[in-house]
Design an enzyme around this catalytic site. Sequence first.
Site, PDB file in Angstrom:
ATOM      1  CG  ASP A   1      68.673  42.384   6.372  1.00 27.33           C
ATOM      2  OD1 ASP A   1      67.587  42.722   5.917  1.00 27.33           O
ATOM      3  OD2 ASP A   1      69.055  41.478   6.874  1.00 27.33           O
TER       4      ASP A   1
ATOM      5  CG  ASP B   1      65.837  39.523   9.578  1.00 29.29           C
ATOM      6  OD1 ASP B   1      64.729  39.223   8.641  1.00 29.29           O
ATOM      7  OD2 ASP B   1      66.819  38.522   9.398  1.00 29.29           O
TER       8      ASP B   1
ATOM      9  CG  ASP C   1      70.457  37.561   8.967  1.00 32.21           C
ATOM     10  OD1 ASP C   1      69.899  38.429   8.020  1.00 32.21           O
ATOM     11  OD2 ASP C   1      70.224  36.509   9.566  1.00 32.21           O
TER      12      ASP C   1
END
Length: 916
Positions: free
Chosen positions: A658, A345, A654
């Site tokens: 996800d 990410d 996070d």
Amino acid sequence: MTADTIATNTFAQTTEDLLNYEWHTLGEQKVVQTLASHPEAGLSHEEATTRHQQMGANQLTAKNGKSPWLRFLEQFNQPLLYILLTAGLVTLLLKDWIDAGVIFGVTLINVIIGYIQESKAEGAIAALSKAVTTEATVIRNSQKTRLASTELVLGDLVLLASGDKVPADLRLLTVRGLQVDESALTGESVPVEKVTQLLDVETPLAERSNMVYAGSFVTFGQAEGIVVAIADATETGRISQLIESSTNLKTPLTRNIDKFSKSLLYVILGLAALTFAVGLGQGESWIDVFKASVALVVSAIPEGLPAIVTVTLAIGVSRMARRKAIIRKLPAVETLGSTTVICSDKTGTLTENQMTVQKIYAGGQHYTVSGIGYAPDGEILMNGQPVDFNADGHIALWESLEAGLLCNDSHIEWGDGQWDLVGTPTEGALITAANKVGLTQANLEQELPRIDTIPFESQFQYMATLHELDAKRSLNVIYLKGSVEAILQRCDRMFDAQGKLARLNPATVEQEVAGMANQGLRVLAFASKEVASKRSLDRNDIDRGLVFLGLQGIIDPPREEAIAAVKACQSAGIQVKMITGDHALTAAAIARQMGICSTEAQVFTGQQLTQMDEKEFTQAAEEGMVFARVAPEQKLHLVKALQSQGEIVAMTGDGVNDAPALKQADIGVAMGIAGAEVAKESADMLLTDDNFASIEAAVEEGRGVYRNLRKAIAFLLPINVGESMTILIAILLATVLPILPIQILWLNMVSSVGLIVPLAFEPKSGQVMEQPPRNPREKLLSGSLLKRILAISVFNWVVIFGVFQWILQTTGNEALARTMAINGLVAAEVFYLLSITQFLPSLVVRIQGKRTPVAYAPAIGIVAVVILQCLFSQWSIMNQVFDTTPLTFIQALICMGVGLPVVFIALILQRFDPLN
């Protein structure tokens, strides 16, 4: 028409029908009619109750977990544990209660560890349900009421205000300056401005600005929306279903251990059957042949393997924890070491997660801003030199910074040893930029007190504030900040480099904006206007005649340590890919700064991915390095596509969006600070500092763990194979057994484990990150490792069989021959251990004055085993239990001497198959 009438006449759709609607493409009136609601009165209480009974509560369906007993029993379903249980049963048949207890103890420890780790992973859906439980303000029967979010139904009219958590998926009907933090769902790094206009059907989830989704937060403004999806039908609910459908893949280590254990089980049973058949064919009694077969089985079972695997992984967990990586599932330690792709990410992992002003254009001049984050550390530079505000010029720069500080509803405060933002990230960046030249909100607001404000609204794209400039002269000043388009159309003048007013050239400004945007910067424009003293501000005051002050380019900058970590991963042969919900331009700019990508061809958007077939998608997953504006399903699909190509994938994240990909990946890495609870529950590893550099450190430790496991196998199996060869050849030659079953158990459970456990404490090699990741398809027992095992096994067999026959022929004493054969084998094990560890090389280097990590565990293990072997040979009680006899000093030296040649064999093997 009342809400009751509409509901009775038109609400004919089933829940399945409603799932097919693209709500963002429908007008407000059409949405209200479809849901049989009312745009002002909402639903009646009776209709809401009926719908609640029909559709159920607005909460996610919890996953039906297995019972604790079933999960516990399933931990035994492993071939390696079959072998351990077999060993335990064999020792029970031999009535050796102590050794049987040890074997069953090792088995139970493995089962308990597996059970605990699996239990931790059962909370993902429960955490997700908790994440969207809240209260909501609803209009029913034209009256406002506060309800639990679980009571909402389709068609409910919901009011949103700053600070609210969105209770369901809503189609917005009216909006006033609404901004929503959707980062947990979409990955968007800044709050999203919302509107009510219709959108195209192809609009991706992250850009559906007329919708708000369950679990997101309202950061600013107000709105009214109608519930279009509840419970599992919401976007968060769909993610919940993706989590359940994601496969918990086995790690490379567990796959290899399973395969090896099954093969070993068949080999052991086959050799035992062969031994029994040969013995009977030679006329031996079936009892003697059975005991010999039992001895073969006991000698072939590597009782120490589960222990060393568990201990090595546990030590890896401890080392990773010291480097900010918390492991939730033991096998994930080894998986990190074999990772070939890291899908990371962007926001907060690769970047600081603190918006920062980096570029300023004011007065026709270009400035750069040093420092990152909300700390007022750094300065403003022009041509590499700090700006001197005491000299002439830079008036536009100063005015631009003042505008950013005053036209601002956020503030930054010091607490818990750090600067914390209260408000929006973009405004926080403007405050910090001004603070770097000594401007503070407290002083400036006292000097230019605010009189009135026009808050930001998405339809106007600006915010304006009115300040008292000079009370004596009855003069006020208006400051504006907003989008470039909204500000430029209201300006006709600007400051030049000398601080004098000049005619504005919009084309020049737009060119500067394009340059900043290509660098991934979010650009804000600033303007001002002096007006006669007044106590209120309206939009007519700012329609025209403003002075353009400048541009500030803002970005969430990459972490310096993350840039170094990405480079280290790439040097180690690991691909780093960025998967984010942020804009493609921003993502690509950050990726270029970090060395993740170099060309536009390596950047794909979620919209591009939706138009690809399976083959094209897989190719894009392999070749692409940046994936922007991707939906949760696409993140999951990308991970699966990479795995289909044989990649070992680590995925970081996070947010709620996800979670499915984190669970699907070979190793999921969640953020311990900013991570949503469901992301943490779905992950195998947590980063306590939310920093990509900690992933690189964990990969380094994981590679060290695999090296140590490989050493352990290279050390352990030659002992078992050497013992098995001894028993088998003795049966084939119809001679007395050189080593008894109970003596084999002693060797395997005391001597072998005592020497093999220190291998788990070996420090990692300095070159561990300079080599490519091992081939994930590589077998646990590679060709070179098998050759090593065979060579050392033959040497061990020669020691056991040779010493036994030599002493038996010269003395006729079977107990003495067996005792010396066992001690000769232990001596060979000790010398071989010293040959494959870093203990002696590290000790030599340290003696020479250089600092280097020294693993003292081998020395401790060797001392412990020597003491145990002395007891084994010299203590009368042990002589009775294990059928051994005391040795003289000369006989002990002979045992040491016969084991010494293994050092030279190990040195030769090290040239062809280095273990370090």
